[in-house]
Motif scaffolding. Structure first.
Motif, PDB file in Angstrom:
ATOM      1  N   LEU A   1       0.827  -1.202   0.000  1.00 45.68           N
ATOM      2  CA  LEU A   1       0.000   0.000   0.000  1.00 45.68           C
ATOM      3  C   LEU A   1       0.862   1.253   0.000  1.00 45.68           C
ATOM      4  O   LEU A   1       1.907   1.285   0.637  1.00 45.68           O
ATOM      5  N   LEU A   2       0.397   2.254  -0.760  1.00 45.83           N
ATOM      6  CA  LEU A   2       1.046   3.562  -0.728  1.00 45.83           C
ATOM      7  C   LEU A   2      -0.040   4.572  -0.357  1.00 45.83           C
ATOM      8  O   LEU A   2      -0.998   4.755  -1.112  1.00 45.83           O
ATOM      9  N   VAL A   3       0.075   5.200   0.809  1.00 46.25           N
ATOM     10  CA  VAL A   3      -1.009   6.099   1.265  1.00 46.25           C
ATOM     11  C   VAL A   3      -0.482   7.493   1.587  1.00 46.25           C
ATOM     12  O   VAL A   3       0.654   7.673   2.013  1.00 46.25           O
ATOM     13  N   GLU A   4      -1.369   8.474   1.318  1.00 46.27           N
ATOM     14  CA  GLU A   4      -1.079   9.837   1.708  1.00 46.27           C
ATOM     15  C   GLU A   4      -2.306  10.318   2.497  1.00 46.27           C
ATOM     16  O   GLU A   4      -3.441  10.166   2.023  1.00 46.27           O
ATOM     17  N   THR A   5      -2.093  10.855   3.706  1.00 48.35           N
ATOM     18  CA  THR A   5      -3.240  11.259   4.546  1.00 48.35           C
ATOM     19  C   THR A   5      -3.101  12.713   4.965  1.00 48.35           C
ATOM     20  O   THR A   5      -2.021  13.292   4.895  1.00 48.35           O
ATOM     21  N   LYS A   6      -4.238  13.298   5.397  1.00 51.05           N
ATOM     22  CA  LYS A   6      -4.222  14.707   5.831  1.00 51.05           C
ATOM     23  C   LYS A   6      -3.402  14.856   7.089  1.00 51.05           C
ATOM     24  O   LYS A   6      -2.570  15.745   7.217  1.00 51.05           O
ATOM     25  N   GLN A   7      -3.679  13.977   8.054  1.00 50.62           N
ATOM     26  CA  GLN A   7      -2.889  14.013   9.284  1.00 50.62           C
ATOM     27  C   GLN A   7      -1.928  12.820   9.272  1.00 50.62           C
ATOM     28  O   GLN A   7      -2.231  11.797   8.688  1.00 50.62           O
ATOM     29  N   PRO A   8      -0.795  12.977   9.910  1.00 48.01           N
ATOM     30  CA  PRO A   8       0.136  11.849   9.977  1.00 48.01           C
ATOM     31  C   PRO A   8      -0.502  10.657  10.683  1.00 48.01           C
ATOM     32  O   PRO A   8      -1.234  10.820  11.656  1.00 48.01           O
ATOM     33  N   ILE A   9      -0.251   9.509  10.172  1.00 45.16           N
ATOM     34  CA  ILE A   9      -0.811   8.285  10.739  1.00 45.16           C
ATOM     35  C   ILE A   9      -0.024   7.895  11.975  1.00 45.16           C
ATOM     36  O   ILE A   9       1.205   7.882  11.960  1.00 45.16           O
TER      37      ILE A   9
ATOM     38  N   LYS B   1      -4.693   9.956  -0.871  1.00 41.31           N
ATOM     39  CA  LYS B   1      -4.350   9.076  -2.003  1.00 41.31           C
ATOM     40  C   LYS B   1      -4.105   7.679  -1.466  1.00 41.31           C
ATOM     41  O   LYS B   1      -3.506   7.521  -0.398  1.00 41.31           O
ATOM     42  N   LEU B   2      -4.599   6.700  -2.197  1.00 39.32           N
ATOM     43  CA  LEU B   2      -4.335   5.323  -1.786  1.00 39.32           C
ATOM     44  C   LEU B   2      -4.051   4.470  -3.024  1.00 39.32           C
ATOM     45  O   LEU B   2      -4.875   4.397  -3.926  1.00 39.32           O
ATOM     46  N   GLU B   3      -2.867   3.907  -3.089  1.00 42.08           N
ATOM     47  CA  GLU B   3      -2.537   2.982  -4.191  1.00 42.08           C
ATOM     48  C   GLU B   3      -2.259   1.625  -3.584  1.00 42.08           C
ATOM     49  O   GLU B   3      -1.564   1.511  -2.581  1.00 42.08           O
ATOM     50  N   SER B   4      -2.805   0.611  -4.222  1.00 43.67           N
ATOM     51  CA  SER B   4      -2.471  -0.721  -3.729  1.00 43.67           C
ATOM     52  C   SER B   4      -1.975  -1.571  -4.897  1.00 43.67           C
ATOM     53  O   SER B   4      -2.439  -1.424  -6.019  1.00 43.67           O
ATOM     54  N   ALA B   5      -0.999  -2.380  -4.620  1.00 43.24           N
ATOM     55  CA  ALA B   5      -0.466  -3.271  -5.653  1.00 43.24           C
ATOM     56  C   ALA B   5      -0.601  -4.697  -5.163  1.00 43.24           C
ATOM     57  O   ALA B   5      -0.342  -4.967  -3.993  1.00 43.24           O
ATOM     58  N   PRO B   6      -1.048  -5.592  -6.039  1.00 44.72           N
ATOM     59  CA  PRO B   6      -1.189  -6.985  -5.613  1.00 44.72           C
ATOM     60  C   PRO B   6       0.196  -7.565  -5.353  1.00 44.72           C
ATOM     61  O   PRO B   6       1.174  -7.101  -5.923  1.00 44.72           O
ATOM     62  N   PRO B   7       0.257  -8.556  -4.523  1.00 40.30           N
ATOM     63  CA  PRO B   7       1.548  -9.151  -4.262  1.00 40.30           C
ATOM     64  C   PRO B   7       2.044  -9.831  -5.528  1.00 40.30           C
ATOM     65  O   PRO B   7       1.263 -10.483  -6.226  1.00 40.30           O
ATOM     66  N   THR B   8       3.302  -9.667  -5.852  1.00 37.90           N
ATOM     67  CA  THR B   8       3.846 -10.350  -7.029  1.00 37.90           C
ATOM     68  C   THR B   8       4.397 -11.688  -6.584  1.00 37.90           C
ATOM     69  O   THR B   8       4.631 -11.924  -5.406  1.00 37.90           O
TER      70      THR B   8
ATOM     71  N   LEU C   1       3.382   7.284   2.404  1.00 43.19           N
ATOM     72  CA  LEU C   1       3.825   6.220   3.291  1.00 43.19           C
ATOM     73  C   LEU C   1       3.656   4.872   2.590  1.00 43.19           C
ATOM     74  O   LEU C   1       2.589   4.552   2.074  1.00 43.19           O
ATOM     75  N   SER C   2       4.724   4.099   2.562  1.00 43.71           N
ATOM     76  CA  SER C   2       4.651   2.805   1.885  1.00 43.71           C
ATOM     77  C   SER C   2       4.678   1.702   2.927  1.00 43.71           C
ATOM     78  O   SER C   2       5.554   1.672   3.782  1.00 43.71           O
ATOM     79  N   ILE C   3       3.684   0.823   2.875  1.00 40.20           N
ATOM     80  CA  ILE C   3       3.645  -0.269   3.847  1.00 40.20           C
ATOM     81  C   ILE C   3       3.278  -1.589   3.175  1.00 40.20           C
ATOM     82  O   ILE C   3       2.654  -1.622   2.114  1.00 40.20           O
ATOM     83  N   GLN C   4       3.643  -2.680   3.814  1.00 35.52           N
ATOM     84  CA  GLN C   4       3.254  -4.029   3.378  1.00 35.52           C
ATOM     85  C   GLN C   4       2.268  -4.540   4.417  1.00 35.52           C
ATOM     86  O   GLN C   4       2.513  -4.449   5.604  1.00 35.52           O
TER      87      GLN C   4
ATOM     88  N   VAL D   1      -6.348  -2.800   8.897  1.00 39.25           N
ATOM     89  CA  VAL D   1      -5.378  -1.743   8.616  1.00 39.25           C
ATOM     90  C   VAL D   1      -6.040  -0.588   7.877  1.00 39.25           C
ATOM     91  O   VAL D   1      -5.848   0.587   8.202  1.00 39.25           O
ATOM     92  N   LEU D   2      -6.897  -0.930   6.891  1.00 42.38           N
ATOM     93  CA  LEU D   2      -7.546   0.128   6.115  1.00 42.38           C
ATOM     94  C   LEU D   2      -8.488   0.960   6.995  1.00 42.38           C
ATOM     95  O   LEU D   2      -8.549   2.179   6.863  1.00 42.38           O
ATOM     96  N   GLN D   3      -9.170   0.288   7.876  1.00 39.81           N
ATOM     97  CA  GLN D   3     -10.059   1.017   8.777  1.00 39.81           C
ATOM     98  C   GLN D   3      -9.276   2.006   9.630  1.00 39.81           C
ATOM     99  O   GLN D   3      -9.687   3.135   9.835  1.00 39.81           O
ATOM    100  N   HIS D   4      -8.109   1.572  10.081  1.00 34.20           N
ATOM    101  CA  HIS D   4      -7.271   2.426  10.903  1.00 34.20           C
ATOM    102  C   HIS D   4      -6.790   3.647  10.121  1.00 34.20           C
ATOM    103  O   HIS D   4      -6.889   4.781  10.564  1.00 34.20           O
ATOM    104  N   ILE D   5      -6.370   3.388   8.912  1.00 30.67           N
ATOM    105  CA  ILE D   5      -5.801   4.461   8.091  1.00 30.67           C
ATOM    106  C   ILE D   5      -6.866   5.506   7.745  1.00 30.67           C
ATOM    107  O   ILE D   5      -6.612   6.715   7.759  1.00 30.67           O
ATOM    108  N   SER D   6      -8.070   5.047   7.496  1.00 33.44           N
ATOM    109  CA  SER D   6      -9.111   5.962   7.018  1.00 33.44           C
ATOM    110  C   SER D   6      -9.441   7.051   8.046  1.00 33.44           C
ATOM    111  O   SER D   6      -9.961   8.100   7.700  1.00 33.44           O
ATOM    112  N   GLN D   7      -9.094   6.793   9.302  1.00 35.45           N
ATOM    113  CA  GLN D   7      -9.343   7.810  10.332  1.00 35.45           C
ATOM    114  C   GLN D   7      -8.541   9.086  10.101  1.00 35.45           C
ATOM    115  O   GLN D   7      -8.878  10.143  10.585  1.00 35.45           O
TER     116      GLN D   7
END
Lengths: 299, 534
Positions: free
Chosen positions: A224-232, A274-281, A251-254, A263-269
């Protein structure tokens, strides 16, 4: 229906156990990816399947026949491309292709010409002058121009350039469309990902993971690559979160697939911008198993 | 060398010397060593004028002349004349082979492998590598000429004076230099190192045969051959130096042409068009048998020519066998006279045991080729297709057996027909042929051992060669060393009836056949069971 099946296949060279209870199964009309690092036992397995090496114990059958006892009968219906193609220096590529096709039985001249053109091979040159890639092309053309039911390909693209790799992939897809079965050993993961229905990962003579790509993805992480208004905050402690990295882009996380929801519920707070997700290769999958080898212990 | 084309030639010469620091001394030492040793041994073998006289008579026949060249000074056959007659040509050919191989290795082979590209990317001249190679070979041949010349003179043999000895050495050196220039030239013309070597050997072969034809028919042919020039020096008899000058002159001309061609061509290019190979396999090349034959075609043809040559050369001495044996005591130990049997028949029987063992060599090589193929991972291509192991080994086995048979036939018929043409005897060609063919079962036992090892223990197939060497030793030299009987009986070749001296013996022959069949069957069983390596 299983076309190729091994059951607890073991091969011992002196004290060294090259294969230790290998179980693989290739079904009709399926492309099976056989992946693993060098020296894991891919080629040994394949050479047992060809009846060139005799298994120390366990069973291996192709088309329901024993690979050792019925080798010749089986070979009439399979086509094989070795990883390291050694050819006779004083024969031309064209001669070798004809010889190979003839030895299997059957002859498809128009397919041969078509493939020679597709792979861009000069069949009038002596094998002495061929590069590794060109020798591989000779073996591939011989294999693809024969009308087999099962194709066993051992790292067939290791010497090909990207253009030729594509030609190879197209040929495999054609075969798949015709309902042929293929055992493709490889460590080029993008290729396996593109072509294979199911994969088996081998390491140190063991199959450590097998199943469809879909099933295996379940076992791994989403990037996941996320950008949020407030720091997570308090992400570090969360279950299933790995490899947190700050960068200009965000922020890039696995995240472990089974924890994704939490995790997504936590982040959405924190107000997602911006949220980009890439499937596992497959690469991630592979690396995860591979890294645990590096750590030493068996997983 | 101020010319930029030749920049760094000296450094490259030293580099070549460094690369060949083992190869060159070995060539030089063995060539001079053998030359000197043979000259020395001649004094022991032929100590008197009479003994040399009689050997001179045996040398005067067309077959011998075609083989070693015309004899000079046969009426006064000194050790020196003998040396020049019997040894010069073959030593010169060996020197030519050395020069061809080394030059091709440092010119076209390096170019083909891409080594030369790296050298040329450094501040070296376009002609530096070629000229460095020529400089080194010139040096090697000068050293060879001086060493063998002075070495022969140092033996202090009366008929081998300083001038003659130096000329003998110069003849060898000039031959080497000539073939240096020929190979340098072909390295420019041909695109591959195999082509370079092949063309250069063709010139050597043509030179040899042209001279052979010329020496027995019209001298003009001999003078068209560089090897004819070398023999034209008439070393130790008339000592002509001008053929050496001629040879060197032509060599320099070839070198200039080679340098010119090299200066105007692209790296990697040649002047002879490389013809494209076959696009399709012929119907012949579509089975394991066809492939096995095709892979060994060149080798088998060379062996066949060699076996005919061997037969013919042995056959050519049959005319004067009696005088040959009567004058040499060492030969009597070698062949103990038997009452009621002519020396010719006895010699035939002995010879056939040797010839049959030599003919076993190509037969074994054929079978061991399969092992070589396995080591190179090429057997997989066949076994991975619809080819059974029995069929694969069977193909090589059949070719091996037929090879042994054909080689033995060629040698026996070559020997018989030439022998009959040079002597008056009641022997027939059939006698010669059957005395050779009787060795087929022994040969089959050797092939059986080879099959057994390929089937079970492919890593120690070398044992077969050891065993063949042992057989050669005890059967060939057994009479001289007076071994215990069992020592000789360990070899299959010792159990073959010595036709035409002895009667045909079916018992031992059948026993050999049974053993051979058992070995072969076991070999096939083993090959069907073991892992294919690679």
């Amino acid at each position: 229906m299983a076309i190729l099946k091994t059951n607890q296949l073991t091969k011992q060279f002196g004290d060294f156990k090259a294969l230790d209870g290998v179980n693989i199964e290739v079904n009709e009309g399926e492309v099976y990816g056989f992946i693993g690092p060098n020296g894991a036992g891919k080629s040994t397995t394949i050479r047992v399947l060809l009846g060139v090496l005799k298994a120390s114990s366990g069973e291996a059958t192709i088309f329901g026949q024993d690979v050792w006892k019925d080798a010749v009968a089986i070979h009439k219906r399979i086509a094989y491309v070795p990883g390291d193609v050694n050819l006779w220096p004083n024969l031309t590529g064209g001669e070798v292709i004809d010889l190979f096709v003839k030895l299997r039985g059957g002859n498809n001249q128009s397919r041969r010409e078509e493939l020679i053109k597709k792979f861009d091979l000069d069949p009038t040159k002596k094998c002495r002058t061929y590069s590794k890639g060109n020798r591989q092309k000779v073996a591939l053309i011989a294999a693809f121009s024969s009308d087999a039911d099962l194709y066993i390909l051992d790292e067939p693209t290791s010497g090909l350039d990207p253009l030729m790799e594509r030609v190879f992939q197209e040929s495999v897809i054609d075969l798949k469309r015709e309902g042929k079965s293929i055992l493709l050993s490889s460590h080029i993961l993008s290729e396996v990902e593109k072509l294979c229905d199911r994969v088996g990962i081998i390491r140190q003579g063991h199959i450590i993971e097998s199943g469809t790509l879909h099933e295996l993805r379940h076992l791994t992480r989403t990037h996941l690559l996320v950008e949020t208004k407030q720091p997570i905050t308090s992400l570090e402690g969360m279950k299933g979160v790995h490899d947190i990295e700050e960068s200009e882009k965000g922020l890039s996380i696995q995240v472990d697939s089974e924890e994704l929801d939490q995790v997504l519920q936590h982040i959405s707070q924190f107000g997602v911008v911006k949220l980009e997700s890439a499937p596992p290769t497959l690469e991630d999958l592979f690396m995860r198993h591979y890294e645990s080898t590096g750590a030493g212990g068996a997983s | 060398m101020a010319n930029p084309l030749f920049n760094q030639t000296w450094k490259l010469s030293r580099f070549i010397l460094r690369r060949d620091r083992f190869k060159l001394p070995i060539w030089l030492l063995s060539l001079t060593g053998i030359t000197i040793l043979i000259a020395e041994s001649f004094t022991g073998l032929y100590p008197t004028d009479e003994s040399r006289e009689s050997i001179a008579q045996t040398m005067v026949n067309p077959a011998m002349t075609a083989m070693v060249g015309p004899g000079y000074g046969l009426d006064n056959y000194t050790i020196g004349a003998m040396m020049a007659h019997q040894m010069l040509l073959f030593t010169a050919i060996t020197v030519a082979i050395m020069s061809i191989l080394i030059v091709a290795n440092h010119t076209r082979a390096d170019e083909e492998d891409g080594n030369l590209e790296m050298i040329r990317a450094l501040p070296t001249g376009r002609l530096s590598n070629l000229s460095a190679t020529i400089v080194v070979l010139l040096g090697v041949n000068v050293v060879l000429a001086m060493a063998s010349g002075l070495g022969l003179y140092a033996l202090g043999i009366e008929s081998m004076d300083l001038q003659g000895s130096l000329l003998y050495g110069a003849a060898l050196g000039a031959t080497g230099f000539f073939f240096t220039s020929v190979t340098a030239l072909f390295a420019q013309l041909s695109e591959s190192s195999r082509g370079t070597i092949g063309l250069s050997f063709t010139v050597l072969g043509v030179a040899y045969f042209l001279r052979a034809i010329g020496d027995v028919s019209n001298e003009a042919f001999s003078w068209a051959s560089p090897l004819g020039w070398i023999l034209g020096t008439e070393v130790y008899v008339n000592n002509y130096w001008w053929p050496i000058v001629l040879t060197c002159g032509v060599s320099v001309l070839f070198i200039l042409i080679a340098l010119y061609l090299s200066s105007i061509r692209d790296l990697g290019a040649g002047f002879l068009p490389s013809k494209p190979g076959k696009k399709n396999a012929s119907p012949f090349l579509q089975s394991p048998l066809g492939l096995a034959l095709r892979l060994q075609r060149t080798g088998l043809i060379s062996w066949a020519v060699g076996m005919v040559f061997l037969g013919v050369s042995y056959g050519s001495v049959f005319g004067d066998l009696d005088s040959f044996f009567n004058d040499m005591e060492v030969m009597e130990e070698f062949l103990s006279p038997v009452a009621g049997v002519s020396i010719t028949e006895q010699f035939t029987a002995k010879l056939m045991s040797i010839i049959s063992m030599i003919c076993t060599i190509p037969a074994l090589m054929v079978l061991f080729k399969l092992k070589g193929e396995e080591k190179k991972n090429r057997v997989e291509h066949l076994l991975g297709r619809a080819v059974s192991r029995t069929r694969l080994l069977g193909s090589y086995f059949v070719i091996s057996l037929i090879t042994g048979f054909v080689m033995l036939s060629l040698a026996a018929l070559g020997l018989g027909s030439v022998a009959l043409s040079v002597m008056d005897s009641s022997m027939s060609l059939g006698t010669f042929y059957s005395s050779a063919m009787v060795y087929m079962p022994a040969m089959a036992v050797m092939i059986g051992i080879a099959a057994l090892l390929v089937g079970f223990l492919p890593n120690i197939t070398g044992f077969t060669w050891l065993y063949l060497g042992y057989s050669f030793f005890v059967v060939y030299l057994g009479g001289m060393f007076q071994f215990e009987e069992w020592v000789g009986n360990m070899s299959p070749f010792a159990h073959v009836p010595q036709l035409p001296v002895q009667e045909m013996e079916w018992g031992s022959t059948s026993a050999l056949i049974v053993i051979a069949v058992a070995l072969i069957v076991a070999g096939f069983a083993g090959y069907n069971k073991r892992d294919i390596q690679g």
